[in-house]
Design a protein around this motif. Structure first.
Motif, PDB file in Angstrom:
ATOM      1  N   MET A 118     -11.481   7.131  22.709  1.00 21.38           N
ATOM      2  CA  MET A 118     -11.444   8.524  22.361  1.00 21.38           C
ATOM      3  C   MET A 118     -10.252   8.841  21.445  1.00 21.38           C
ATOM      4  SD  MET A 118     -12.161  11.537  24.876  1.00 21.38           S
ATOM      5  CE  MET A 118     -11.550  13.145  24.684  1.00 21.38           C
ATOM      6  N   ASN A 119      -9.096   8.217  21.712  1.00 21.71           N
ATOM      7  CA  ASN A 119      -7.939   8.452  20.851  1.00 21.71           C
ATOM      8  C   ASN A 119      -8.159   7.917  19.436  1.00 21.71           C
ATOM      9  OD1 ASN A 119      -6.488   9.869  22.747  1.00 21.71           O
ATOM     10  ND2 ASN A 119      -5.412   8.076  23.504  1.00 21.71           N
ATOM     11  N   CYS A 120      -8.978   6.872  19.314  1.00 25.15           N
ATOM     12  CA  CYS A 120      -9.306   6.355  17.980  1.00 25.15           C
ATOM     13  C   CYS A 120     -10.000   7.439  17.158  1.00 25.15           C
ATOM     14  CB  CYS A 120     -10.227   5.145  18.077  1.00 25.15           C
ATOM     15  SG  CYS A 120      -9.558   3.736  18.955  1.00 25.15           S
ATOM     16  N   ARG A 121     -10.976   8.069  17.775  1.00 26.44           N
ATOM     17  CA  ARG A 121     -11.733   9.109  17.068  1.00 26.44           C
ATOM     18  C   ARG A 121     -10.832  10.300  16.747  1.00 26.44           C
ATOM     19  NH1 ARG A 121     -13.834   4.880  17.622  1.00 26.44           N
ATOM     20  NH2 ARG A 121     -15.919   4.474  18.349  1.00 26.44           N
ATOM     21  N   LYS A 122      -9.901  10.617  17.660  1.00 29.69           N
ATOM     22  CA  LYS A 122      -8.968  11.714  17.390  1.00 29.69           C
ATOM     23  C   LYS A 122      -8.137  11.412  16.147  1.00 29.69           C
ATOM     24  CE  LYS A 122      -8.287  13.468  22.081  1.00 29.69           C
ATOM     25  NZ  LYS A 122      -7.300  13.611  23.171  1.00 29.69           N
ATOM     26  N   MET A 123      -7.658  10.177  16.038  1.00 31.23           N
ATOM     27  CA  MET A 123      -6.871   9.794  14.854  1.00 31.23           C
ATOM     28  C   MET A 123      -7.731   9.922  13.595  1.00 31.23           C
ATOM     29  SD  MET A 123      -3.695   8.939  15.565  1.00 31.23           S
ATOM     30  CE  MET A 123      -3.184   7.882  14.211  1.00 31.23           C
ATOM     31  N   GLU A 124      -8.957   9.430  13.662  1.00 32.84           N
ATOM     32  CA  GLU A 124      -9.848   9.462  12.503  1.00 32.84           C
ATOM     33  C   GLU A 124     -10.207  10.894  12.106  1.00 32.84           C
ATOM     34  OE1 GLU A 124     -13.094   7.002  13.771  1.00 32.84           O
ATOM     35  OE2 GLU A 124     -11.923   5.165  13.571  1.00 32.84           O
ATOM     36  N   GLN A 125     -10.247  11.802  13.057  1.00 34.26           N
ATOM     37  CA  GLN A 125     -10.646  13.180  12.774  1.00 34.26           C
ATOM     38  C   GLN A 125      -9.472  14.110  12.501  1.00 34.26           C
ATOM     39  OE1 GLN A 125     -12.979  14.173  16.220  1.00 34.26           O
ATOM     40  NE2 GLN A 125     -14.668  12.849  15.623  1.00 34.26           N
ATOM     41  N   GLN A 126      -8.309  13.832  13.098  1.00 32.30           N
ATOM     42  CA  GLN A 126      -7.207  14.784  13.007  1.00 32.30           C
ATOM     43  C   GLN A 126      -6.023  14.305  12.181  1.00 32.30           C
ATOM     44  OE1 GLN A 126      -6.291  15.819  17.086  1.00 32.30           O
ATOM     45  NE2 GLN A 126      -8.396  16.401  17.495  1.00 32.30           N
ATOM     46  N   VAL A 127      -5.834  12.990  12.054  1.00 35.56           N
ATOM     47  CA  VAL A 127      -4.681  12.463  11.313  1.00 35.56           C
ATOM     48  C   VAL A 127      -5.116  11.887   9.971  1.00 35.56           C
ATOM     49  CG1 VAL A 127      -2.773  10.793  11.358  1.00 35.56           C
ATOM     50  CG2 VAL A 127      -3.407  12.032  13.451  1.00 35.56           C
ATOM     51  N   TRP A 128      -6.090  11.025   9.979  1.00 37.65           N
ATOM     52  CA  TRP A 128      -6.503  10.365   8.736  1.00 37.65           C
ATOM     53  C   TRP A 128      -6.941  11.339   7.637  1.00 37.65           C
ATOM     54  CZ3 TRP A 128      -9.601   5.266   9.880  1.00 37.65           C
ATOM     55  CH2 TRP A 128      -8.778   4.382  10.591  1.00 37.65           C
ATOM     56  N   PRO A 129      -7.587  12.458   7.926  1.00 40.92           N
ATOM     57  CA  PRO A 129      -8.011  13.360   6.842  1.00 40.92           C
ATOM     58  C   PRO A 129      -6.870  14.111   6.144  1.00 40.92           C
ATOM     59  CG  PRO A 129      -9.360  13.712   8.794  1.00 40.92           C
ATOM     60  CD  PRO A 129      -8.203  12.859   9.202  1.00 40.92           C
ATOM     61  N   LYS A 130      -5.679  14.106   6.724  1.00 38.65           N
ATOM     62  CA  LYS A 130      -4.563  14.806   6.088  1.00 38.65           C
ATOM     63  C   LYS A 130      -4.273  14.143   4.741  1.00 38.65           C
ATOM     64  CE  LYS A 130      -4.028  17.476   9.629  1.00 38.65           C
ATOM     65  NZ  LYS A 130      -4.623  18.769   9.639  1.00 38.65           N
ATOM     66  N   GLU A 131      -4.021  14.955   3.733  1.00 37.08           N
ATOM     67  CA  GLU A 131      -3.918  14.459   2.354  1.00 37.08           C
ATOM     68  C   GLU A 131      -2.947  13.291   2.201  1.00 37.08           C
ATOM     69  OE1 GLU A 131      -4.562  13.528  -1.358  1.00 37.08           O
ATOM     70  OE2 GLU A 131      -5.824  14.907  -0.230  1.00 37.08           O
ATOM     71  N   GLN A 132      -1.746  13.387   2.793  1.00 34.03           N
ATOM     72  CA  GLN A 132      -0.755  12.325   2.614  1.00 34.03           C
ATOM     73  C   GLN A 132      -1.196  11.021   3.282  1.00 34.03           C
ATOM     74  OE1 GLN A 132      -0.405  15.044   4.578  1.00 34.03           O
ATOM     75  NE2 GLN A 132       1.320  14.863   5.994  1.00 34.03           N
ATOM     76  N   ILE A 133      -2.013  11.111   4.307  1.00 37.45           N
ATOM     77  CA  ILE A 133      -2.540   9.918   4.977  1.00 37.45           C
ATOM     78  C   ILE A 133      -3.764   9.398   4.234  1.00 37.45           C
ATOM     79  CG2 ILE A 133      -3.505   8.986   7.124  1.00 37.45           C
ATOM     80  CD1 ILE A 133      -0.547   9.920   7.372  1.00 37.45           C
ATOM     81  N   LEU A 134      -4.695  10.282   3.942  1.00 35.33           N
ATOM     82  CA  LEU A 134      -5.935   9.893   3.282  1.00 35.33           C
ATOM     83  C   LEU A 134      -5.674   9.223   1.938  1.00 35.33           C
ATOM     84  CD1 LEU A 134      -8.986   9.917   3.643  1.00 35.33           C
ATOM     85  CD2 LEU A 134      -9.030  12.157   2.525  1.00 35.33           C
ATOM     86  N   SER A 135      -4.709   9.730   1.203  1.00 29.85           N
ATOM     87  CA  SER A 135      -4.366   9.144  -0.088  1.00 29.85           C
ATOM     88  C   SER A 135      -3.932   7.681   0.066  1.00 29.85           C
ATOM     89  CB  SER A 135      -3.243   9.955  -0.742  1.00 29.85           C
ATOM     90  OG  SER A 135      -2.838   9.354  -1.942  1.00 29.85           O
ATOM     91  N   ILE A 136      -3.127   7.405   1.066  1.00 36.22           N
ATOM     92  CA  ILE A 136      -2.688   6.020   1.307  1.00 36.22           C
ATOM     93  C   ILE A 136      -3.865   5.160   1.730  1.00 36.22           C
ATOM     94  CG2 ILE A 136      -1.297   4.536   2.811  1.00 36.22           C
ATOM     95  CD1 ILE A 136       0.786   6.845   2.860  1.00 36.22           C
ATOM     96  N   LEU A 137      -4.673   5.657   2.653  1.00 40.12           N
ATOM     97  CA  LEU A 137      -5.801   4.869   3.152  1.00 40.12           C
ATOM     98  C   LEU A 137      -6.818   4.568   2.058  1.00 40.12           C
ATOM     99  CD1 LEU A 137      -6.416   6.527   6.650  1.00 40.12           C
ATOM    100  CD2 LEU A 137      -5.065   4.491   6.109  1.00 40.12           C
ATOM    101  N   LYS A 138      -6.976   5.496   1.125  1.00 39.85           N
ATOM    102  CA  LYS A 138      -7.939   5.295   0.034  1.00 39.85           C
ATOM    103  C   LYS A 138      -7.381   4.449  -1.105  1.00 39.85           C
ATOM    104  CE  LYS A 138     -11.073   9.226   0.208  1.00 39.85           C
ATOM    105  NZ  LYS A 138     -11.564  10.371  -0.565  1.00 39.85           N
ATOM    106  N   ASN A 139      -6.086   4.569  -1.370  1.00 35.96           N
ATOM    107  CA  ASN A 139      -5.537   4.006  -2.606  1.00 35.96           C
ATOM    108  C   ASN A 139      -4.528   2.881  -2.456  1.00 35.96           C
ATOM    109  OD1 ASN A 139      -6.955   5.965  -4.245  1.00 35.96           O
ATOM    110  ND2 ASN A 139      -5.501   7.461  -3.450  1.00 35.96           N
ATOM    111  N   GLU A 140      -3.956   2.699  -1.270  1.00 40.93           N
ATOM    112  CA  GLU A 140      -2.852   1.743  -1.166  1.00 40.93           C
ATOM    113  C   GLU A 140      -3.062   0.626  -0.157  1.00 40.93           C
ATOM    114  OE1 GLU A 140       1.165   3.346  -1.539  1.00 40.93           O
ATOM    115  OE2 GLU A 140       0.243   5.348  -1.629  1.00 40.93           O
ATOM    116  N   VAL A 141      -4.098   0.709   0.648  1.00 39.51           N
ATOM    117  CA  VAL A 141      -4.361  -0.336   1.634  1.00 39.51           C
ATOM    118  C   VAL A 141      -5.841  -0.701   1.610  1.00 39.51           C
ATOM    119  CG1 VAL A 141      -2.505   0.449   3.171  1.00 39.51           C
ATOM    120  CG2 VAL A 141      -4.825   1.254   3.564  1.00 39.51           C
ATOM    121  N   VAL A 142      -6.147  -1.846   2.159  1.00 38.27           N
ATOM    122  CA  VAL A 142      -7.524  -2.208   2.444  1.00 38.27           C
ATOM    123  C   VAL A 142      -7.695  -1.915   3.927  1.00 38.27           C
ATOM    124  CG1 VAL A 142      -9.208  -4.081   2.590  1.00 38.27           C
ATOM    125  CG2 VAL A 142      -7.580  -3.986   0.673  1.00 38.27           C
TER     126      VAL A 142
END
Length: 112
Positions: free
Chosen positions: A1-25
């Protein structure tokens, strides 16, 4: 459940999403995946000899336990091309700034 919380509440934030999309695999290993492993890919457990790993999630759970000595979900690892950790792995980190700082510190170690 905490995994989904991270994916829904933390990962979509612009500063996080930008890194996940552009700087890591980004690779996600779901230890709760109940899909059967393909025929012929079932393997014997290294942690419980004699037990067959039959499901995708079992395979990834055992991998995490053996490689990282942890069985927490979520569990985040930043590694280099050789699979070496760039920074200590972290678990559930709902604070966006804290998670962002962890990502940036790991990436800084990669670029050294």
């Amino acid at each position: 459940m905490n995994c989904r919380k991270m994916e829904q509440q933390v990962w979509p934030k612009e500063q996080i999403l930008s890194i996940l999309k552009n700087e890591v695999v980004l690779i996600s290993l779901y230890v709760d995946d109940k899909r059967p492993l393909p025929a012929g890919e079932e393997i014997e457990s290294k942690l419980r000899p004699g037990k067959q790993l039959k499901y995708v999630g079992q395979k990834w759970s055992e991998f995490q336990t053996i490689k990282y000595k942890a069985n927490a979900q979520p569990f985040y690892v930043l590694s280099d091309h050789e699979g070496e950790n760039l920074i200590d792995p972290v678990g559930y980190t709902p604070d966006v700034e804290e998670y962002h700082s962890w990502l940036k510190a790991g990436l800084a170690n990669f670029k050294k």
